[in-house]
Design an enzyme around this catalytic site. Structure first.
Site, PDB file in Angstrom:
ATOM      1  N   HIS A 196       0.860  -1.183   0.000  1.00  0.00           N
ATOM      2  CA  HIS A 196       0.000   0.000   0.000  1.00  0.00           C
ATOM      3  C   HIS A 196       0.897   1.234   0.000  1.00  0.00           C
ATOM      4  CE1 HIS A 196      -3.417  -2.601   1.766  1.00  0.00           C
ATOM      5  NE2 HIS A 196      -3.544  -2.486   0.456  1.00  0.00           N
ATOM      6  N   HIS A 220       2.983  -3.935   6.733  1.00  0.00           N
ATOM      7  CA  HIS A 220       2.026  -2.848   6.518  1.00  0.00           C
ATOM      8  C   HIS A 220       2.111  -1.873   7.689  1.00  0.00           C
ATOM      9  CE1 HIS A 220      -0.471  -4.448   3.114  1.00  0.00           C
ATOM     10  NE2 HIS A 220       0.134  -5.566   3.487  1.00  0.00           N
ATOM     11  N   GLU A 252       1.324  -5.215  11.025  1.00  0.00           N
ATOM     12  CA  GLU A 252       0.922  -3.811  11.000  1.00  0.00           C
ATOM     13  C   GLU A 252       1.842  -3.075  11.971  1.00  0.00           C
ATOM     14  OE1 GLU A 252      -1.285  -2.413   9.101  1.00  0.00           O
ATOM     15  OE2 GLU A 252      -2.511  -4.077   8.341  1.00  0.00           O
TER      16      GLU A 252
END
Length: 436
Positions: free
Chosen positions: A176, A311, A384
């Site tokens: 992303h 991420h 994350e």
């Protein structure tokens, strides 16, 4: 994105997202202005606070609108959504509150784009490391992005020029676009492996016994678009045009060919932040990494045994599946699940993240994690990184935290490498599954 509650949100993460900076970093390499369309051609996207979603089913209902869930704070979410997704949320009974677009410098520690390696600087840094450690590292172009930028993997091993019969571990980053801290994580690992090999016993042993692959940026077009203008654009997807729509981009992490589009965990709308693409692997970047992983099947055996997809944000360690709430499902036995959870929990203890199955947050489909296990039987985790949910830094923490937050994962990386030869050892079943 993502989870756990660390106290009520005091300042919106959204205020970081459109901070205008005085000096741009320069034009994009490779892409022409025509190839990189203006954000203004798409419906205006922004962050919203959404209340009334405190269960995974309710969070799944939020995600089903096509909004991208950026963080979870109890029954309150922060999402990135366009007007259509925001309207859909309200029609389903959720309360939405638009969050500010402009940072208040007195209240927010905002990162400058120059705090993070641009795609060009990252590529140069990798080349320098490969030249510095030629017997330990090699760089391989594994494909190109939609706009033609190189997607490359760095192999790290003590006998790097030889494809040896060692367990392989893959690390993927920056899927992303706005999650730039993950590229810094890749560079940290490369520096750590290079400088510590031969002096640090654990790193030396692992690079003698493993072959490591590091992909520092899987979404270079998105990274450049989000960063190189000098203004953060809060961009998530790739930069691939969509036929019949002015909306740009596919969410690479909803585009993999396992349970693609199966379960309400992605969107069919090109304007959505979680648009899954017209078909599985229709995103060039998705196909690049999938083809690379498939290329590591040698003599009928997948050489890659373990994987982390990095991420931000939320401080989580997640494992499959994302497409179902069930702990076990087709291709994922109780032992498979338990080994994932045991190593995942061990890694989470080392860095202070929260360990859980991906779908405990909400349903996702077509993700790299589900594909890695469901298609390739590679033990796989989504990390994350910093900050925790509810923190004001959001996707763009200041450069002052980079060294701390990348080094924070050193032990987790080593734990995965050490378990990669037999993940079932973590549940006491090495003899059953790993006997040679």
């Amino acid at each position: 994105m993502r989870f756990p509650k660390r106290g009520r949100r005091t300042t919106s993460a959204a205020v970081l997202l459109t901070l205008a900076l005085a000096v741009p970093l320069g034009a994009q390499a490779t892409a022409s202005p025509a190839a990189d369309r203006s954000r203004a051609e798409q419906p205006a996207e922004r962050q919203y606070q959404v209340t009334g979603a405190d269960t995974r089913a309710e969070r799944t209902a939020v995600a089903d609108t096509g909004a991208a869930i950026d963080e979870v704070n109890g029954d309150s979410l922060v999402v990135t959504a366009g007007p259509a997704e925001a309207a859909a949320l309200r029609s389903r009974g959720f309360t939405t509150k638009a969050l500010p677009d402009v940072a208040d410098r007195d209240e927010v520690l905002a990162a400058a784009p120059s705090d993070y390696h641009s795609y060009a600087r990252m590529s140069a840094a990798v080349d320098t490391l490969v030249r510095q450690y030629p017997d330990l590292m090699s760089r391989r172009v594994i494909g190109r992005s939609h706009q033609g930028r190189e997607i490359f993997a760095v192999k790290v091993s003590s006998n790097v020029r030889v494809d040896e019969n060692k367990p392989e571990v893959l690390f993927t980053h920056n899927m992303h676009a706005r999650e730039h801290l993950t590229t810094e994580m890749a560079l940290y690992m490369l520096r750590e492996f290079g400088t510590r090999y031969g002096s640090d016993a654990r790193i030396t042993r692992m690079l003698d016994q493993r072959e490591v692959w590091i992909v520092p940026s899987l979404n270079p077009d998105g990274k450049v678009y989000d960063q190189d203008s000098g203004t953060w654009r809060n961009w998530r997807k790739n930069r691939q045009p969509n036929s019949g729509s002015t909306a740009i981009g596919t969410d690479i992490n909803r585009n993999f060919n396992y349970r693609w589009g199966c379960c309400g965990g992605s969107s069919t709308s090109p304007s959505s932040q979680t648009y899954r693409g017209r078909a599985a692997e229709s995103g060039p970047e998705t196909k690049v990494i999938a083809d690379f992983v498939r290329s590591r099947v040698i003599g009928g055996k997948q050489q890659i045994t373990a994987h982390i997809d990095w991420h931000t944000y939320g401080e989580l360690v997640l494992w499959p599946y994302g497409y179902t709430y069930a702990d076990t499902a087709a291709g994922l036995t109780q032992d498979d699940r338990d080994a994932h959870a045991a190593v995942g929990t061990q890694m989470a203890r080392s860095n202070g993240y929260r360990p859980q199955q991906s779908s405990d947050l909400y349903i996702t489909d077509g993700t790299i994690g589900d594909w890695m296990w469901g298609s390739q039987k590679i033990f796989t985790y989504t990390f994350e990184m910093y900050p925790p949910s509810g923190h004001r830094d959001g996707f763009y923490p200041p450069g002052s935290v980079i060294d701390r937050e990348t080094a924070r994962n050193r032990e987790a990386v080593l734990l995965l490498l050490e378990n990669a030869d037999c993940m079932y050892r973590s549940i006491g079943k090495a003899a059953q599954y790993c006997a040679t």
